[in-house]
Structure formats: structure tokens, C-alpha cells
Design an enzyme around this catalytic site. Structure first.
Site, PDB file in Angstrom:
ATOM      1  N   ARG A  48      -9.051   3.387   8.103  1.00  0.00           N
ATOM      2  CA  ARG A  48     -10.431   3.362   8.623  1.00  0.00           C
ATOM      3  C   ARG A  48     -10.436   3.248  10.144  1.00  0.00           C
ATOM      4  O   ARG A  48     -11.211   3.917  10.831  1.00  0.00           O
ATOM      5  CB  ARG A  48     -11.221   2.209   8.002  1.00  0.00           C
ATOM      6  CG  ARG A  48     -11.563   2.404   6.552  1.00  0.00           C
ATOM      7  CD  ARG A  48     -12.576   1.375   6.055  1.00  0.00           C
ATOM      8  NE  ARG A  48     -12.189  -0.003   6.304  1.00  0.00           N
ATOM      9  CZ  ARG A  48     -11.458  -0.747   5.476  1.00  0.00           C
ATOM     10  NH1 ARG A  48     -11.011  -0.230   4.331  1.00  0.00           N
ATOM     11  NH2 ARG A  48     -11.167  -1.996   5.774  1.00  0.00           N
ATOM     12  N   LYS A  84     -10.038   2.813   1.518  1.00  0.00           N
ATOM     13  CA  LYS A  84      -9.826   1.399   1.182  1.00  0.00           C
ATOM     14  C   LYS A  84      -8.841   0.721   2.128  1.00  0.00           C
ATOM     15  O   LYS A  84      -8.669  -0.486   2.071  1.00  0.00           O
ATOM     16  CB  LYS A  84      -9.328   1.269  -0.257  1.00  0.00           C
ATOM     17  CG  LYS A  84     -10.363   1.663  -1.287  1.00  0.00           C
ATOM     18  CD  LYS A  84      -9.840   1.483  -2.686  1.00  0.00           C
ATOM     19  CE  LYS A  84     -10.902   1.883  -3.701  1.00  0.00           C
ATOM     20  NZ  LYS A  84     -10.406   1.756  -5.074  1.00  0.00           N
ATOM     21  N   CYS A  85      -8.203   1.493   2.986  1.00  0.00           N
ATOM     22  CA  CYS A  85      -7.167   0.986   3.893  1.00  0.00           C
ATOM     23  C   CYS A  85      -7.750   0.744   5.281  1.00  0.00           C
ATOM     24  O   CYS A  85      -8.289   1.662   5.905  1.00  0.00           O
ATOM     25  CB  CYS A  85      -6.023   1.999   3.956  1.00  0.00           C
ATOM     26  SG  CYS A  85      -4.790   1.642   5.225  1.00  0.00           S
ATOM     27  N   GLY A  86      -7.642  -0.480   5.778  1.00  0.00           N
ATOM     28  CA  GLY A  86      -8.156  -0.810   7.097  1.00  0.00           C
ATOM     29  C   GLY A  86      -7.506  -0.003   8.208  1.00  0.00           C
ATOM     30  O   GLY A  86      -8.179   0.431   9.147  1.00  0.00           O
ATOM     31  N   ASN A 106      -7.266   7.081   3.330  1.00  0.00           N
ATOM     32  CA  ASN A 106      -7.622   6.242   2.192  1.00  0.00           C
ATOM     33  C   ASN A 106      -8.703   5.287   2.694  1.00  0.00           C
ATOM     34  O   ASN A 106      -8.412   4.389   3.487  1.00  0.00           O
ATOM     35  CB  ASN A 106      -6.415   5.463   1.675  1.00  0.00           C
ATOM     36  CG  ASN A 106      -6.757   4.582   0.485  1.00  0.00           C
ATOM     37  OD1 ASN A 106      -7.924   4.346   0.187  1.00  0.00           O
ATOM     38  ND2 ASN A 106      -5.736   4.097  -0.190  1.00  0.00           N
TER      39      ASN A 106
END
Length: 139
Positions: A15, A10-12, A8
Site C-alpha cells: 500500500r 492487505k500488505c502495508g 497485495n
């Protein structure tokens, strides 16, 4: 080495996990699971391979978790899997599978367990050092 990440962007944590895989010199297959969720069989395979239980694969911080009553400890694994299939946002992330195994990578540095040894320094987006300047993993 082959690698697949259920990601995802948007997920740190997701990432950072993806960055660690690439830092190890591997370009993984990136599956944005919110748009292309794993099948039920694939999710069960990942859960079993990672050594977690179905409840551990659920994102409890999502509003839908409580809305659907998934905090009820009497719910069966089948009922929980049904909820995950109907609501992919509830699938905890990121999941990574390589030739060395599968992991739910929370925290992101868990991915190092299934990657070749990485000795080049690495820090997460927030600056937290994962591998120091001596090539040692920071606890």
C-alpha cells in the site's frame, strides 16, 4: 511514465509503495497478483530486471514456505519457480516496473529508485517520513 505494480492490498508495504507511485503523479497499472499472478516468464523477467535471485523473490514468512520445504538450499531455481507458480502467496511483494527499471520494493521507498524525482513531503501509513518538508529523502 508507465508503471505496473504487482500489489497485495492487505500488505502495508504494498500500500505504501502504491501511494508513493501515485504521490509521484503516476497512476500505475495495479495487478493484484494473488488473483492475477504473473506468468513464470514474467516473474523471471522481473527478478532479473530487479537484480535479485529467485530465492530473494520468495516470501519466507508464509507458512507454506516451510510446509513445502523451500528452505532446502539444494532446491534449484526451477523448483522454486514451480512452487511460486503453484502458490502465488509465496511471491514476495510488491514488484514494480517503470520506464526506469524494475524493483522488489521492500522497503517501499525502494520504488523511488525507478520514479521521477519526488520532492513533495511524504510519510508512510505509520507516519514514518520518507521525504521530509525540504523535499529530501530521509535515510
Amino acid at each position: 511514465m508507465k508503471a505496473v505494480i504487482y500489489h497485495n492490498p492487505k500488505c502495508g508495504t504494498s500500500r505504501n509503495t502504491l501511494a508513493l507511485i501515485r504521490h509521484a503523479g503516476i497512476e500505475p497499472e495495479v495487478i493484484e497478483y494473488l488473483f492475477d499472478p504473473p506468468s513464470r516468464a514474467r516473474l523471471v523477467e522481473l527478478i532479473n530486471a530487479a537484480g535479485v535471485n529467485v530465492r530473494g523473490a520468495i516470501r519466507k514468512k508464509e507458512k507454506r514456505y516451510l510446509e513445502l520445504g523451500l528452505d532446502d538450499v539444494a532446491l534449484s531455481d526451477d523448483a522454486l519457480l514451480d512452487a511460486l507458480m503453484d502458490n502465488p502467496i509465496l511471491i514476495e511483494r510488491p514488484w514494480v516496473q517503470t520506464d526506469l527499471g524494475a524493483r522488489l520494493c521492500r522497503p517501499s521507498e525502494v520504488v523511488l529508485e525507478i520514479l521521477p524525482t519526488v520532492t513533495v513531503p511524504f510519510a508512510k501509513e505509520d507516519g514514518e517520513v520518507v521525504i521530509d518538508q525540504h523535499g529530501k529523502r530521509v535515510p
